[in-house]
Design an enzyme around this catalytic site. Sequence first.
Site, PDB file in Angstrom:
ATOM      1  CE  LYS A 188      -2.160 -37.795  -3.953  1.00 36.19           C
ATOM      2  NZ  LYS A 188      -2.369 -37.204  -5.312  1.00 36.19           N
ATOM      3  N   GLY A 214      -6.299 -35.068  -3.395  1.00 36.17           N
ATOM      4  CA  GLY A 214      -5.484 -33.895  -3.087  1.00 36.17           C
ATOM      5  C   GLY A 214      -4.250 -33.884  -3.963  1.00 36.17           C
ATOM      6  N   GLY A 221      -0.209 -34.023  -4.922  1.00 35.04           N
ATOM      7  CA  GLY A 221       0.896 -34.848  -4.463  1.00 35.04           C
ATOM      8  C   GLY A 221       1.733 -34.107  -3.434  1.00 35.04           C
ATOM      9  N   GLY A 281      -0.220 -36.079  -0.800  1.00 38.40           N
ATOM     10  CA  GLY A 281       0.671 -37.228  -1.009  1.00 38.40           C
ATOM     11  C   GLY A 281       1.841 -37.190  -0.035  1.00 38.40           C
ATOM     12  CD  GLU A 318       5.574 -51.739  -9.373  1.00 37.60           C
ATOM     13  OE1 GLU A 318       6.111 -51.708 -10.501  1.00 37.60           O
ATOM     14  OE2 GLU A 318       5.642 -52.719  -8.613  1.00 37.60           O
ATOM     15  CB  CYS A 349       5.059 -47.268 -16.497  1.00 34.80           C
ATOM     16  SG  CYS A 349       4.004 -48.660 -16.092  1.00 34.80           S
ATOM     17  CD  GLU A 393       8.293 -42.800 -17.977  1.00 36.20           C
ATOM     18  OE1 GLU A 393       8.343 -42.073 -16.974  1.00 36.20           O
ATOM     19  OE2 GLU A 393       7.837 -43.954 -17.960  1.00 36.20           O
TER      20      GLU A 393
HETATM   21  P1  NAD Z   1       3.830 -38.450 -10.409  1.00 32.76           P
HETATM   22  O1  NAD Z   1       5.033 -39.040  -9.793  1.00 32.76           O
HETATM   23  O2  NAD Z   1       3.830 -37.018 -10.715  1.00 32.76           O
HETATM   24  O3  NAD Z   1       2.548 -38.700  -9.462  1.00 32.76           O
HETATM   25  C1  NAD Z   1       2.178 -39.953  -9.006  1.00 32.76           C
HETATM   26  C2  NAD Z   1       1.393 -39.804  -7.723  1.00 32.76           C
HETATM   27  O4  NAD Z   1       2.248 -39.263  -6.727  1.00 32.76           O
HETATM   28  C3  NAD Z   1       0.209 -38.841  -7.818  1.00 32.76           C
HETATM   29  O5  NAD Z   1      -0.848 -39.301  -7.020  1.00 32.76           O
HETATM   30  C4  NAD Z   1       0.788 -37.568  -7.247  1.00 32.76           C
HETATM   31  O6  NAD Z   1      -0.190 -36.704  -6.715  1.00 32.76           O
HETATM   32  C5  NAD Z   1       1.671 -38.113  -6.154  1.00 32.76           C
HETATM   33  N1  NAD Z   1       2.735 -37.220  -5.723  1.00 32.76           N
HETATM   34  C6  NAD Z   1       3.335 -36.213  -6.414  1.00 32.76           C
HETATM   35  N2  NAD Z   1       4.257 -35.601  -5.646  1.00 32.76           N
HETATM   36  C7  NAD Z   1       4.263 -36.249  -4.458  1.00 32.76           C
HETATM   37  C8  NAD Z   1       5.027 -36.103  -3.264  1.00 32.76           C
HETATM   38  N3  NAD Z   1       5.958 -35.168  -3.142  1.00 32.76           N
HETATM   39  N4  NAD Z   1       4.790 -36.951  -2.241  1.00 32.76           N
HETATM   40  C9  NAD Z   1       3.864 -37.929  -2.353  1.00 32.76           C
HETATM   41  N5  NAD Z   1       3.106 -38.102  -3.449  1.00 32.76           N
HETATM   42  C10 NAD Z   1       3.311 -37.282  -4.496  1.00 32.76           C
HETATM   43  O7  NAD Z   1       3.557 -39.348 -11.675  1.00 32.76           O
HETATM   44  P2  NAD Z   1       2.403 -39.176 -12.750  1.00 32.76           P
HETATM   45  O8  NAD Z   1       2.809 -38.090 -13.659  1.00 32.76           O
HETATM   46  O9  NAD Z   1       1.096 -39.103 -12.077  1.00 32.76           O
HETATM   47  O10 NAD Z   1       2.481 -40.594 -13.480  1.00 32.76           O
HETATM   48  C11 NAD Z   1       3.320 -40.854 -14.521  1.00 32.76           C
HETATM   49  C12 NAD Z   1       4.547 -41.595 -14.084  1.00 32.76           C
HETATM   50  O11 NAD Z   1       4.188 -42.821 -13.436  1.00 32.76           O
HETATM   51  C13 NAD Z   1       5.427 -42.022 -15.223  1.00 32.76           C
HETATM   52  O12 NAD Z   1       6.774 -41.761 -14.918  1.00 32.76           O
HETATM   53  C14 NAD Z   1       5.208 -43.515 -15.343  1.00 32.76           C
HETATM   54  O13 NAD Z   1       6.235 -44.225 -15.915  1.00 32.76           O
HETATM   55  C15 NAD Z   1       4.970 -43.889 -13.939  1.00 32.76           C
HETATM   56  N6  NAD Z   1       4.225 -45.146 -13.845  1.00 32.76           N
HETATM   57  C16 NAD Z   1       4.864 -46.273 -13.433  1.00 32.76           C
HETATM   58  C17 NAD Z   1       4.190 -47.486 -13.373  1.00 32.76           C
HETATM   59  C18 NAD Z   1       4.867 -48.727 -12.927  1.00 32.76           C
HETATM   60  O14 NAD Z   1       4.181 -49.671 -12.578  1.00 32.76           O
HETATM   61  N7  NAD Z   1       6.173 -48.801 -12.890  1.00 32.76           N
HETATM   62  C19 NAD Z   1       2.863 -47.545 -13.727  1.00 32.76           C
HETATM   63  C20 NAD Z   1       2.241 -46.380 -14.168  1.00 32.76           C
HETATM   64  C21 NAD Z   1       2.937 -45.187 -14.203  1.00 32.76           C
END
Ligand code: NAD
Length: 495
Positions: free
Chosen positions: A193, A224, A226, A230, A268, A302, A402
């Site tokens: 996803k 779709g 999150g 998700g 992550e 990140c 962040e």
């Molecule tokens: P996000 O948490 O909003 O979304 C990440 C993914 O989760 C997306 O596919 C989203 O659709 C899904 N999602 C959202 N709500 C959900 C739910 N309730 N249940 C299941 N899935 C859900 O994050 P983002 O804004 O897309 O990405 C940025 C964040 O990711 C930053 O905080 C960044 O630091 C982090 N990040 C971490 C790493 C790492 O390896 N540690 C790498 C890249 C990004």
Amino acid sequence: MQHDAEQDARNDGSGGDEQGGRWFGDHADQYVDGAWRPSGDTGSIEVLNPATERVIATVPAGGAADVDAAVGAARRAARAWGATTREERLALLTRLRDGIAGAQDEITATVVAELGAPVGFAAAVHAGLPLTVASSYLALLAEHPFEERIGNSLVLAEPAGVVAAITPWNYPLHQIVAKVVPALAAGCPVVLKPAEDTPLVARLFARLVHEAGFPAGVFNLVTGTGAVAGAALAAHRDVDVVSFTGSTAVGRAVAETAGRGLKRVALELGGKSANVVLPGADLTRAVNVNVANVFANSGQTCSAWTRLLVHRDHYEEAVSIAAKAAEKYVPGDPADARTRIGPVVNAKQQARVRSYLEGAITEGARVVAGGPEPIADLPVGFYVRPTVLADVTPDMTVAQEEVFGPVVVVLPYRDEDHAAELANGTEYGLAGGVWAADTDTAAAFARRLDTGQVDLNGGRFNPLAPFGGYKSSGLGRELGRHGLEEFLQYKSLQY
Ligand code: NAD
């Protein structure tokens, strides 16, 4: 909406620019059980080009029906895929790796269009890094010991089951490859996803998996939101492992859901990493590398060193080096090869970065480059000013949370103990840097840091080293052998 699944399977992901690119347009299908099939859910997601703010494609907003179909296909494929030999998996993954190698230009163009990454950076990192990571897993799979003798036991490393991979938008293909390739290598089927903002490179990846000839159901893609797709995927009773990359807030929710079903979970998450410049280090180089590190990918990394920690005796000098370095980053069209920094991914992210900057000024930070104001020359596109903030104190919001934009904060420290205290003084622990007169001094200091990765004197990225966070930055590790082991479980036979 016209639907032609066969046409889609041939064309999806190929193309070049916004006008001529064949992958742009309306898509109504998901990749499930070995074919592009009409979404069983209603609704679609608009994909915007962050530089033009124009809609370049729509993809289905999958829900429970699509997730159920995809997880069902994965479950049906699990036993046969888990029973394949190392050589069979290696042959298919080699074809996938070769497909990624052959699609470098398409990947680059897609990520420029949907993420707004500058084309040079997109080619080197967004397209190049997934190729490096996929290649690294071919070598690991070729030699991984799936059986081991321990005393009177034969310990078998077996696939951990059906994997739900949930990925963010900031390194969209890298994050897909870093989960899907080791999961497949371990013998696990996957349902992916991807993030709402960057589903097109995920569709391109699905096409490459299809072309490589994997058995039906071994890899499935559901686009779709999150909150709907998700959440349904993380909660699905037939999912055994949830591998999630994204924000800490969503990671907690995913872990709670997965915990109720006793699913294995790998997270992550976010970071607020510190780069510590110790006395005796090459200050100019350390600060210049720090600025480049944060401004790459418009600060949407990140592991970015968003906090620069400098001894108070060198503080003003470091601030002025950082401000000068920042001037070289002039935001512009990501499709132009001269551009070093493009827009951020969407309007929400743009507003979020600006609001952090306004808050920091209110709390007393000094803007030495950039700032929250809009860029007059760039009225269209989600651009923000690459910013350096001085006079930041550790308790300020901008020093704790962040931002996920091109913002470096510079903090002074008194001595090494104070530097370690500041570096460890957030809820996060994902990455970091240490600069010193020599590597031994830097390594000794790095041992004091509560964080998963530390680069010493600009040490370069290693795709075989475990990547992941301490504290609120996550659970488990990606990449290399440790990343493969996330998808294995162990059975002991005693005789
Ligand atoms: P996000 O948490 O909003 O979304 C990440 C993914 O989760 C997306 O596919 C989203 O659709 C899904 N999602 C959202 N709500 C959900 C739910 N309730 N249940 C299941 N899935 C859900 O994050 P983002 O804004 O897309 O990405 C940025 C964040 O990711 C930053 O905080 C960044 O630091 C982090 N990040 C971490 C790493 C790492 O390896 N540690 C790498 C890249 C990004």
